[in-house]
Design an enzyme around this catalytic site. Structure first.
Site, mmCIF file in Angstrom:
data_model
loop_
_atom_site.group_PDB
_atom_site.id
_atom_site.type_symbol
_atom_site.label_atom_id
_atom_site.label_comp_id
_atom_site.label_asym_id
_atom_site.label_seq_id
_atom_site.Cartn_x
_atom_site.Cartn_y
_atom_site.Cartn_z
ATOM 1 N N GLU A 194 1.258 -1.060 -0.110
ATOM 2 C CA GLU A 194 0.076 0.258 -0.163
ATOM 3 C C GLU A 194 0.471 0.977 -0.022
ATOM 4 O OE1 GLU A 194 -3.687 0.947 0.404
ATOM 5 O OE2 GLU A 194 -2.165 2.652 -0.102
ATOM 6 N N LEU A 209 11.666 17.561 -1.906
ATOM 7 C CA LEU A 209 13.042 18.682 -1.751
ATOM 8 C C LEU A 209 12.450 19.971 -1.544
ATOM 9 C CD1 LEU A 209 14.301 18.610 -5.206
ATOM 10 C CD2 LEU A 209 14.961 17.092 -3.126
ATOM 11 N N ALA A 243 12.530 20.993 2.654
ATOM 12 C CA ALA A 243 14.059 21.336 3.713
ATOM 13 C C ALA A 243 13.130 21.651 4.923
ATOM 14 C CB ALA A 243 15.438 22.140 3.051
ATOM 15 N N GLY A 244 13.753 21.443 5.610
ATOM 16 C CA GLY A 244 12.873 21.857 7.529
ATOM 17 C C GLY A 244 13.077 21.086 8.326
ATOM 18 N N CYS A 259 5.503 6.140 9.999
ATOM 19 C CA CYS A 259 6.464 4.761 8.518
ATOM 20 C C CYS A 259 7.706 5.353 7.669
ATOM 21 C CB CYS A 259 5.064 4.951 6.636
ATOM 22 S SG CYS A 259 3.764 4.701 7.332
HETATM 23 C C1 UGA Z 1 4.798 7.709 4.024
HETATM 24 C C2 UGA Z 1 5.285 7.509 1.940
HETATM 25 O O1 UGA Z 1 4.530 8.601 1.031
HETATM 26 C C3 UGA Z 1 3.202 6.266 1.539
HETATM 27 O O2 UGA Z 1 3.305 6.463 -0.021
HETATM 28 C C4 UGA Z 1 3.463 5.634 2.205
HETATM 29 O O3 UGA Z 1 2.514 4.717 1.578
HETATM 30 C C5 UGA Z 1 3.476 5.311 3.468
HETATM 31 O O4 UGA Z 1 4.729 6.523 3.695
HETATM 32 C C6 UGA Z 1 3.488 4.324 4.234
HETATM 33 O O5 UGA Z 1 4.598 3.720 4.399
HETATM 34 O O6 UGA Z 1 2.067 4.287 4.605
HETATM 35 P P1 UGA Z 1 3.089 9.474 4.738
HETATM 36 O O7 UGA Z 1 3.904 8.514 6.384
HETATM 37 O O8 UGA Z 1 1.651 9.614 5.005
HETATM 38 O O9 UGA Z 1 3.297 8.924 4.137
HETATM 39 O O10 UGA Z 1 3.802 10.881 5.031
HETATM 40 P P2 UGA Z 1 4.763 11.827 3.681
HETATM 41 O O11 UGA Z 1 4.162 12.275 2.676
HETATM 42 O O12 UGA Z 1 5.834 10.931 2.865
HETATM 43 O O13 UGA Z 1 5.377 12.970 4.663
HETATM 44 C C7 UGA Z 1 6.097 12.398 5.636
HETATM 45 C C8 UGA Z 1 7.428 12.860 6.349
HETATM 46 O O14 UGA Z 1 8.152 13.996 5.611
HETATM 47 C C9 UGA Z 1 6.614 14.179 6.752
HETATM 48 O O15 UGA Z 1 7.196 14.592 7.754
HETATM 49 C C10 UGA Z 1 6.725 15.459 6.583
HETATM 50 O O16 UGA Z 1 6.377 16.599 6.803
HETATM 51 C C11 UGA Z 1 7.874 15.116 5.721
HETATM 52 N N1 UGA Z 1 8.303 15.543 4.352
HETATM 53 C C12 UGA Z 1 7.541 15.531 3.033
HETATM 54 C C13 UGA Z 1 9.707 16.547 4.861
HETATM 55 O O17 UGA Z 1 9.863 17.061 5.176
HETATM 56 N N2 UGA Z 1 9.729 17.470 3.278
HETATM 57 C C14 UGA Z 1 9.335 16.915 1.950
HETATM 58 O O18 UGA Z 1 9.616 17.827 0.987
HETATM 59 C C15 UGA Z 1 8.144 15.937 2.454
#
Ligand code: UGA
Length: 437
Positions: A148, A254, A256-257, A264
């Protein structure tokens, strides 16, 4: 079709509701009676846009039921395995006890021809092991691995119209039969043109871990660039915009922060390293250690920046944290960078107030020692530093002019690089982004 969904956490609850929305007869099963009680009563156990409406609709249609008894899965043609695989305490590896218990609980209720579709994120090799177990315990049932890819906050849309469907299948006629059953379950997204890829078990398992590792790597890459930007006076946001225009690179992931968190990405890269070690391929993934280290440094960096704007010491300083969830549109605080930084600031002597539109209840459960305030304006009162760590829309659109009189000192740290530095500086704020001059 008759479908069972085993495990009604984030993934399972969304999957059960979505399958009912696609017209199937679904039973959702979980050992957690309170959760099943909530779902059966139409209460979504977590915040996810559209879930409450679709849950009510599905329950109303009579096509969705919930139960704590695995025997109620009997008679379903396909059983989706959606239980969690958290990080094992004190180790990097995934804790497989819920997957193993779910399969053991389900096996006595399976009939020949039933398809068990694993959706949980598992170490490569799990499906082969489970298939062997099922060959003894439920002869004639077929295991498929169907990872998934849903994102929290977009979970319904990602389930109803995924980017791709991946089927990991055994060789031969049983694999073809399982694919046909899954095709029926996913008839609607397939008809809408969703690509469907068939492969062996190990590859299907790896597709998931590789995808999450790549996303984590992308985020840590840009955060490493942010460190270099800080050292050289460059601007990581402009850098990301420019490199992101190369379509081989792409602009998404991409930003940053303060880095990535959630249930996950962090645990998946660790479990992947642990599994590669078991397989003798640990060298291949040593870079993920660096990805993890860069990510964890971001949290300490925010603490250091806050100390700096507070004049070198956090003692007696009031710090307001905007956001507790690991990302916006979610109330999930698992491994949240925002809460991790908030807790470190408090430990180092600051008086920390956390606000968030959805996640305060969950945050209180994890870090009861922090102060929580639901109203943004109240949370800001008397702050010596404001730290934005989850980019909810309401924080992105904060007005620097009207916010000014609420705080004691106009210091703002933009841990997600989402505010307009010029506007905040023009209103008299000391603005600090991450990797921005
Ligand atoms: C992630 C994956 O994106 C999904 O495809 C996957 O199905 C899911 O894990 C899973 O394994 O179930 P999710 O954990 O909901 O999804 O969150 P993301 O949207 O991937 O964000 C993850 C983290 O990265 C967040 O803390 C977000 O703030 C951070 N992030 C995201 C950044 O710091 N920079 C970015 O450019 C993007």
């Amino acid at each position: 079709m008759r479908i069972s969904v085993i495990g009604c956490g984030y993934l399972g609850a969304v999957h059960a509701v979505s399958m009912a929305k696609l017209g199937h007869d679904v039973v959702g099963i979980d050992v957690d009676a309170a959760r099943i009680g909530d779902l059966a009563a139409g209460r979504a156990p977590f915040f996810e846009p559209r879930l409450p409406e679709l849950l009510a609709e599905a329950l109303g249609s009579g096509r969705l039921a919930f139960s704590t008894d695995p025997a109620d899965a009997a008679g379903a043609e396909v059983h989706f395995l959606c239980v969690g695989t958290p990080q094992r305490k004190g180790e990097y590896a995934a804790d497989m006890r819920y997957v193993d218990a779910a399969v053991a609980g389900l096996a006595p209720h399976l009939a020949p021809g039933d398809v068990i579709a694993g959706k949980s994120t598992v170490p490569v090799g799990t499906a082969a092991r489970l298939a062997e177990y099922l060959a003894h315990e439920a002869p004639g049932a077929v295991l498929a691995w169907n990872p998934e890819f849903l994102r929290e906050g977009h979970a319904i849309q990602d389930t109803l119209s995924p980017d791709r469907l991946v089927y990991g299948l055994p060789e031969g006629p049983s694999g073809a039969a399982a694919a046909a059953v899954l095709d029926q379950a996913y008839a609607a997204p397939l008809a809408a043109g969703t690509p469907r890829l068939t492969m062996d078990y190990a590859t299907a398992e790896l597709v998931k871990t590789a995808a999450n590792s790549f996303l984590a790597t992308k985020i840590s890459f840009i955060n490493a660039m942010a460190e270099v930007c800080d050292a050289s006076g460059a601007d990581v946001t402009a850098l990301a915009d420019a490199i992101g225009m190369d379509e081989r690179i792409g602009r998404s992931f991409l930003n940053a922060g303060v880095g990535f968190g959630g249930g996950c990405l962090p645990k998946d890269i660790r479990a992947f390293m642990a599994r590669a070690g078991e397989l003798g391929a640990d060298q291949a993934l040593t870079f993920l250690r660096e990805v993890d280290a860069i990510n964890m440094r971001r949290r300490s960096k925010v603490v250091e920046m806050t100390r700096e704007v507070c004049g070198g010491s956090l003692l007696g300083k009031r710090v307001t944290i905007l956001g507790a969830a690991f990302k916006p549109e979610s109330d999930d605080v698992r491994d949240s960078p925002a809460l991790s930084a908030a807790a470190q600031l408090q430990l180092q002597g600051a008086t920390v107030t956390v606000t968030d539109p959805q996640a305060l209840q969950n945050a209180k459960g994890r870090f009861p020692e922090l102060s929580y305030e639901p109203a943004t304006e109240n949370a800001l009162l008397g702050a010596h530093a404001v730290v934005l760590l989850t980019e909810w829309k309401e924080y992105r659109s904060l007005d620097p002019v009207s916010t000014g009189p609420l705080v004691a000192d106009k210091n703002i740290i933009d841990g997600r690089n989402v505010l307009d530095p010029a506007a905040w500086r023009a209103a008299g704020w000391n603005y600090k982004g991450m990797g921005r001059p």
